[in-house]
Scaffold this active site. Structure first.
Site, short mmCIF file in Angstrom:
data_model
loop_
_atom_site.label_atom_id
_atom_site.label_comp_id
_atom_site.label_asym_id
_atom_site.label_seq_id
_atom_site.Cartn_x
_atom_site.Cartn_y
_atom_site.Cartn_z
N CYS A 158 -6.36 27.62 -2.56
CA CYS A 158 -7.10 26.57 -3.33
C CYS A 158 -8.27 26.31 -1.68
CB CYS A 158 -6.24 25.48 -2.83
SG CYS A 158 -4.53 26.14 -3.84
N HIS A 212 -24.05 38.93 -3.92
CA HIS A 212 -22.39 39.49 -3.96
C HIS A 212 -22.24 39.00 -5.46
CE1 HIS A 212 -18.96 40.55 -3.99
NE2 HIS A 212 -18.43 39.50 -3.43
N LEU A 249 3.88 24.03 -2.37
CA LEU A 249 3.35 25.19 -3.41
C LEU A 249 2.88 26.42 -2.73
CD1 LEU A 249 5.11 26.87 -5.54
CD2 LEU A 249 2.74 26.31 -6.94
N LYS A 250 1.70 26.08 -2.16
CA LYS A 250 0.80 27.34 -0.98
C LYS A 250 1.61 27.71 0.00
CE LYS A 250 -2.72 28.03 1.40
NZ LYS A 250 -3.73 28.75 1.21
N GLY A 309 -19.22 39.67 4.54
CA GLY A 309 -19.03 38.81 5.46
C GLY A 309 -18.26 38.17 5.99
N SER A 310 -17.15 37.17 5.35
CA SER A 310 -16.58 36.88 6.12
C SER A 310 -15.00 37.93 7.02
CB SER A 310 -15.32 35.90 5.77
OG SER A 310 -15.14 36.22 4.11
N HIS A 350 -8.23 41.73 -2.33
CA HIS A 350 -6.73 40.09 -2.88
C HIS A 350 -5.82 40.79 -3.08
CE1 HIS A 350 -10.97 38.59 -4.37
NE2 HIS A 350 -10.13 37.60 -4.15
N GLU A 403 -20.01 33.13 -14.36
CA GLU A 403 -19.16 32.15 -14.58
C GLU A 403 -19.50 30.80 -15.16
OE1 GLU A 403 -17.27 28.32 -11.76
OE2 GLU A 403 -16.75 30.25 -11.24
N LYS A 418 -12.21 34.75 -15.03
CA LYS A 418 -12.45 33.61 -14.27
C LYS A 418 -11.79 33.14 -15.38
CE LYS A 418 -14.48 32.93 -10.25
NZ LYS A 418 -15.71 33.12 -10.33
#
Length: 768
Positions: A526, A651, A17-18, A442-443, A704, A615, A112
């Protein structure tokens, strides 16, 4: 006695699906091709459950992005900014935003789902909100299931959960005031579902696992009273999960519904409470959630059968259902996919059950509890006992050195050497940063090329030297880009890393990994959560090499990037044979060792990400203090060994902090970066009201969403932030890491981000 599954994973064993959705976004496939892929996955899921013998199988548990977003579409609760967009484009625009020459629509907020790592799209409500039914998806899936011989029970988010998890846009009204407008839409939907010949509808009201006010409890009573008065032929399964009914138990028992579903993994004691409750007369069916929908450990049949036997003493068998504690959405799909993989130790594999295996467990428990005991079932029960005993006795689990180190912890291990005000002066001398310093979380983008090289290295198709040469080139380019664009605190880009938890788990003792154990986090994102099966220790440095290399390429400070102990815990499948707090302290000590080595290597800014602190908060306030005490202490253990002139960042994203800001402050991080762009800095007000003492980086760029915010858009957010927080305590950064974005949009957005910071600095100088 029947078997029930509350929901099933929708992504496909190989993330089919992704890939289909992302190909649709890239215009590589048509909408028809995407919808056909989705249909085939649904049918495969239904037939699989039917073949295993599940009696009550769900429909409408499938989604192209998120079930709360689907409910917004079903109920016609669509924000005005998306009104000019149609079909799938509108659906995905609500989730991700849309930016083209004609439209610039920001995405809806995301947060969440209770205490899970699944993110849902937050419904938006305005005063006098109108609702309009769009039942097409739900009715279509009922018919699809029938076409393969499955009489499915549709799953709907309940009206109270839908309203209370949504967000008001504007003042002057209460979300529950919308209930009279919403209930007729639900009733109309029930009538249409009943016309399809459906017997049961599952209404998910996990909000019943939280603390409800008397007004909210009254709304629950009104809702289900309304459904009873306007009775369709449908029988209602009221599903609560993630905790007990608690103070809502009497209310739940009084509701005119045919079935109550109980999560007996999170709250085993509630079965005793219900069976002994004066309002429980045995007329309702009890659906017993005895198979864990959120963890991967093989079910303890002896324990589960003990619970079912309790129910059998009060209820006839036809009033007992055996099922999963919650939807299997939170579980990897099939353990059999790991056979032959070198990632998972066969001994550990023996202790596990994924979604497919949980279907087997549900049916086996139903058959065992039904009394139809034969040699096959006896053999299954005995094998279950042997597997659990094997796990308990295994030498893989225990490390006495780790246990002793945790026992030796003292309060001094969780205290920084000096208070923040003194540390802040040291940072200003050491780092020499401008006002409103800029950084990223960071990334940087994990391009197709990065993933190809990582896969080739894993498959031994290239040497360590070739892989390192590639990573060095990527790191050099990332450092040069950041210097050219004018960022103040740089990052190395994390090109050597896969997932922010998986990467660390692979380098820690006590963790196991899968090859195909994918779980949906949000949309097409995912993750493969590690499995913590034993005592955790760090055998050698994990991140020092690439952080030190990056720092050697620039005179600007480079952040060391670590994932915090609570997040590693929360985003893993955690061992169930000791308290989570003990496991968390073990991880904290491993991260502490890494922090010490980074500092020794000359890294003066170290970020320890903890997006999962909020969370992990228990759903009921009475349980908060115990959790927060050990969670905050674990973070401090990981961070507190550094010198005063080393700056510790953390973060957090997509969380509501208002009610735990005291504890967030007690983390004593020098800088906290948070997600605030989708909410237009609303979250910052809580930090102001609390008088948060340390430095803050409120995100000005929603990573996002594929849209690129303009310089003026980010400047407006910064201006709003500067009205709330002293500018000397403000940082400028995106909402989260940039791993999932493409380089062109990343570069454009960061150019605008730095530009907005520079303009704000000029504004500050002008008016100072």
């Amino acid at each position: 006695m029947k078997s029930i599954v509350l929901g099933y994973p929708r992504i496909g064993e190989k993330r089919e699906l992704k890939r289909a959705i992302e190909n649709y976004w890239k215009k590589s496939i048509s909408s028809e091709e995407l919808l056909e892929t989705a249909k085939q996955l649904r049918m495969k899921n239904w037939m699989l459950q039917s073949d295993y013998g599940i009696d009550l199988i769900s429909s409408n548990d499938f989604s192209l992005y998120d079930q709360m977003l689907d409910m917004c579409i079903t109920l016609g609760c669509i924000p005005e900014r998306f009104s000019g967009i149609e079909g799938l484009d509108q659906y995905f625009a609500m989730a991700r935003g849309l930016q083209n020459e004609n439209i610039d629509a920001t995405a809806m907020e995301m947060t969440k789902w209770f205490d899970t790592n699944y993110h849902y799209i937050v419904p938006e409500f305005i005063k006098d909100q109108s609702f309009n039914l769009n039942a097409e998806k739900i009715l279509q899936e009922i018919r699809e299931a029938k076409s393969v011989g499955v009489e499915a029970k549709p799953v709907l988010i309940g009206p109270i959960t839908f309203l209370l998890l949504g967000k008001k846009k504007g003042d002057g009204f209460n979300r529950l005031e919308l209930l009279p407008f919403l209930l007729p839409i639900y009733q109309e939907l029930f009538n249409l579902i009943a016309e399809e010949g459906v017997e049961y509808v599952q209404i998910d009201e996990p909000i019943l696992a939280t603390d409800l006010t008397s007004e909210q409890q009254a709304a629950v009573k009104k809702t289900y009273g309304y459904f009873a008065e306007n009775k369709s032929r449908l029988k209602i399964i009221l599903a609560n999960y993630f905790d007990c009914f608690g103070e809502n138990l009497s209310l739940a028992l009084e509701l005119p519904v045919e079935v109550l579903h109980l999560d007996l993994i999170r709250c085993q004691l509630q079965l005793d409470d219900i069976l002994s409750h004066p309002l429980f007369n045995g007329n309702k069916i009890l659906s017993l959630g005895v198979v864990d929908g959120r963890n991967v450990w093989k079910n303890d049949f002896k324990r589960s059968l003990r619970l079912i036997e309790k129910a059998k003493k009060k209820l006839s068998k036809d009033r007992i259902w055996v099922g999963t504690s919650c939807s299997l959405l939170h579980s990897p799909i099939n353990l059999e996919s790991e056979i032959g993989s070198d990632r998972l130790n066969p001994q550990i594999e023996r202790w596990l059950a994924f979604a497919v295996q949980k279907l087997q467990e549900v049916v086996q428990l139903r058959d065992l509890a039904s009394g139809s005991f034969d040699d096959r079932l006896y053999s299954i029960l005995e094998q279950n006992k042997r597997d659990l005993q094997n796990k308990q006795d295994s030498e893989l689990i225990h490390d006495q050195n780790v246990k002793q180190r945790v026992r030796a912890l003292t309060d001094n291990d969780s205290q920084r050497k000096s208070p923040f005000i003194k540390r802040q002066k040291e940072h200003r001398k050491t780092l020499n940063l401008p006002i409103l310093p800029t950084t990223t979380i960071g990334s940087f983008p994990q391009t197709k090329e990065v993933r190809i090289f990582r896969r080739k290295f894993k498959n031994n198709e290239i040497s360590q030297e070739e892989y390192d040469a590639f990573l060095l080139n990527e790191t050099k380019e990332a450092i040069k880009f950041q210097e050219d664009v004018g960022l103040d605190v740089l990052v190395h880009g994390e090109f050597e890393r896969n997932d922010m938890v998986e990467y660390f788990g692979e380098r820690l003792n006590g963790f196991a990994f899968t090859q195909f154990g994918w779980v949906q986090s949000y949309g097409t994102r995912c993750v493969k959560p590690p499995i913590i099966f034993g005592d955790v220790a760090r055998p050698e440095p994990m991140t020092v090499k690439w952080s030190a290399i990056a720092q050697s390429l620039t005179d600007k400070p480079v952040k060391g990037m670590l994932t915090g102990p609570v997040t590693i815990l929360q985003w893993s499948f955690v061992r169930n044979d000791q308290p989570r707090s003990v496991t968390c302290n073990q991880i904290a000590l491993a991260i502490r060792d890494e922090v010490n080595d980074l500092e020794e290597a000359g890294i003066k800014v170290i970020q320890i990400d903890e997006p999962a602190i909020r969370e992990g908060l228990p759903l009921r306030r009475m349980d908060w203090e115990v959790y927060l005490d050990w969670a905050i202490r674990a973070f401090r253990i990981s961070a507190s060994s550094v010198a005063d002139d080393t700056q510790i960042h953390t973060h957090m994203c997509y969380s509501e902090f208002n009610d735990i800001l005291q504890k967030i402050a007690e983390m004593d991080a020098d800088v906290i970066t948070i997600e605030t762009s989708r909410s237009k800095m609303e979250l910052l007000q809580a930090f102001v009201d609390f008088k948060y003492p340390n430095e803050i980086g409120p995100g000005v760029y929603d990573i996002h969403s594929p849209r690129v915010p303009s310089e003026s858009e980010m400047e407006k957010l910064l201006l709003r932030a500067s009205e709330l927080i002293p500018v000397e305590n403000l940082w400028v950064n995106p909402d989260c890491g940039l791993k999932t974005r493409d380089w062109p949009e990343t570069k454009a957005a960061l150019v605008n981000l730095v530009g907005s910071a520079k303009k704000m600095r000029e504004r500050i100088l002008q008016f100072s």
